[in-house]
Design a protein around this motif. Sequence first.
Motif, PDB file in Angstrom:
ATOM      1  N   GLY A  66      38.922  -7.873  12.592  1.00  0.00           N
ATOM      2  CA  GLY A  66      38.588  -7.157  13.825  1.00  0.00           C
ATOM      3  C   GLY A  66      38.841  -5.668  13.700  1.00  0.00           C
ATOM      4  N   LEU A  67      39.980  -5.312  13.115  1.00  0.00           N
ATOM      5  CA  LEU A  67      40.311  -3.902  12.920  1.00  0.00           C
ATOM      6  C   LEU A  67      39.325  -3.229  11.968  1.00  0.00           C
ATOM      7  N   LEU A  68      39.073  -3.862  10.837  1.00  0.00           N
ATOM      8  CA  LEU A  68      38.172  -3.264   9.850  1.00  0.00           C
ATOM      9  C   LEU A  68      36.737  -3.199  10.358  1.00  0.00           C
ATOM     10  N   ASP A  69      36.313  -4.215  11.099  1.00  0.00           N
ATOM     11  CA  ASP A  69      34.959  -4.186  11.673  1.00  0.00           C
ATOM     12  C   ASP A  69      34.807  -3.038  12.675  1.00  0.00           C
ATOM     13  N   ALA A  70      35.875  -2.758  13.420  1.00  0.00           N
ATOM     14  CA  ALA A  70      35.830  -1.640  14.369  1.00  0.00           C
ATOM     15  C   ALA A  70      35.647  -0.322  13.625  1.00  0.00           C
ATOM     16  N   MET A 130      36.907  -3.654   3.206  1.00  0.00           N
ATOM     17  CA  MET A 130      37.551  -2.475   2.634  1.00  0.00           C
ATOM     18  C   MET A 130      36.609  -1.770   1.667  1.00  0.00           C
ATOM     19  N   GLU A 131      35.815  -2.532   0.939  1.00  0.00           N
ATOM     20  CA  GLU A 131      34.857  -1.927   0.006  1.00  0.00           C
ATOM     21  C   GLU A 131      33.807  -1.108   0.755  1.00  0.00           C
ATOM     22  N   ARG A 132      33.370  -1.586   1.904  1.00  0.00           N
ATOM     23  CA  ARG A 132      32.392  -0.822   2.688  1.00  0.00           C
ATOM     24  C   ARG A 132      32.991   0.502   3.165  1.00  0.00           C
ATOM     25  N   ILE A 133      34.246   0.460   3.591  1.00  0.00           N
ATOM     26  CA  ILE A 133      34.912   1.684   4.041  1.00  0.00           C
ATOM     27  C   ILE A 133      35.130   2.624   2.858  1.00  0.00           C
ATOM     28  N   ALA A 134      35.663   2.097   1.762  1.00  0.00           N
ATOM     29  CA  ALA A 134      35.913   2.909   0.574  1.00  0.00           C
ATOM     30  C   ALA A 134      34.627   3.478   0.013  1.00  0.00           C
ATOM     31  N   GLY A 135      33.548   2.703   0.103  1.00  0.00           N
ATOM     32  CA  GLY A 135      32.267   3.166  -0.404  1.00  0.00           C
ATOM     33  C   GLY A 135      31.792   4.422   0.288  1.00  0.00           C
ATOM     34  N   ARG A 136      32.007   4.494   1.599  1.00  0.00           N
ATOM     35  CA  ARG A 136      31.619   5.704   2.339  1.00  0.00           C
ATOM     36  C   ARG A 136      32.423   6.909   1.865  1.00  0.00           C
ATOM     37  N   LEU A 137      33.736   6.719   1.723  1.00  0.00           N
ATOM     38  CA  LEU A 137      34.578   7.821   1.260  1.00  0.00           C
ATOM     39  C   LEU A 137      34.223   8.206  -0.171  1.00  0.00           C
ATOM     40  N   ARG A 138      33.918   7.204  -0.991  1.00  0.00           N
ATOM     41  CA  ARG A 138      33.582   7.441  -2.401  1.00  0.00           C
ATOM     42  C   ARG A 138      32.335   8.317  -2.514  1.00  0.00           C
TER      43      ARG A 138
END
Length: 196
Positions: A66-70, A130-138
């Motif tokens: 839920g947190l990561l989806d937000a 987490m990979e989706r979030i990290a991918g944006r930062l990457r």
Amino acid sequence: MPSRRGEATVDRVLTAALDLYAAKGPDALTMTALIAETGVSSGSLYHHFGSVDGLSAALYARCMAGLLDAIIDALEQARTARDCVHATVTAYLRYVRDNRAAALFVHASSYAAFLPAHAGRIAEVKAPRMERIAGRLRRHAAAGEIVDLPEALLEMLVIGPVAETARRWLAGDPGIDLAEAARLLPERVWRSVRAG
């Protein structure tokens, strides 16, 4: 693949478990209490979760998702590197504010004894998000807009201050105001990771 009925049972039990946790604390998460609360049989509980630890791991995975989806939902609206950092910080704090029990369960369980035995199950839920979030930062780091650091360190710079703010607020620290944090932290975190 679980049946719809099985999925409904799991959902009902996890919802009841979080309600019990919010109302009475971690010691309330017992099979006896969950049977009384949900009417689900002990056999069904053991079938779906295996144990109280298995149930706790499933609840942790659900709350973390839920947190990561937000955060992911907020990132989808972000365009620039600065927008991405602001969105991550703001979405995290908003989730904590709006889902206090779930956020408390995630933060209180970070070093819980049940996590290692269920690491694989949790990773199935957490890792792709987490990979989706990290991918944006990457991508922004590759473009020279964010500092080029090992991903774990970059994650600590972006998520670390927000997670610690949330942890203290959840613990009742009177010096932490989430609204103030949401106003001040996004730009401060951005300045800590922007390139140049």
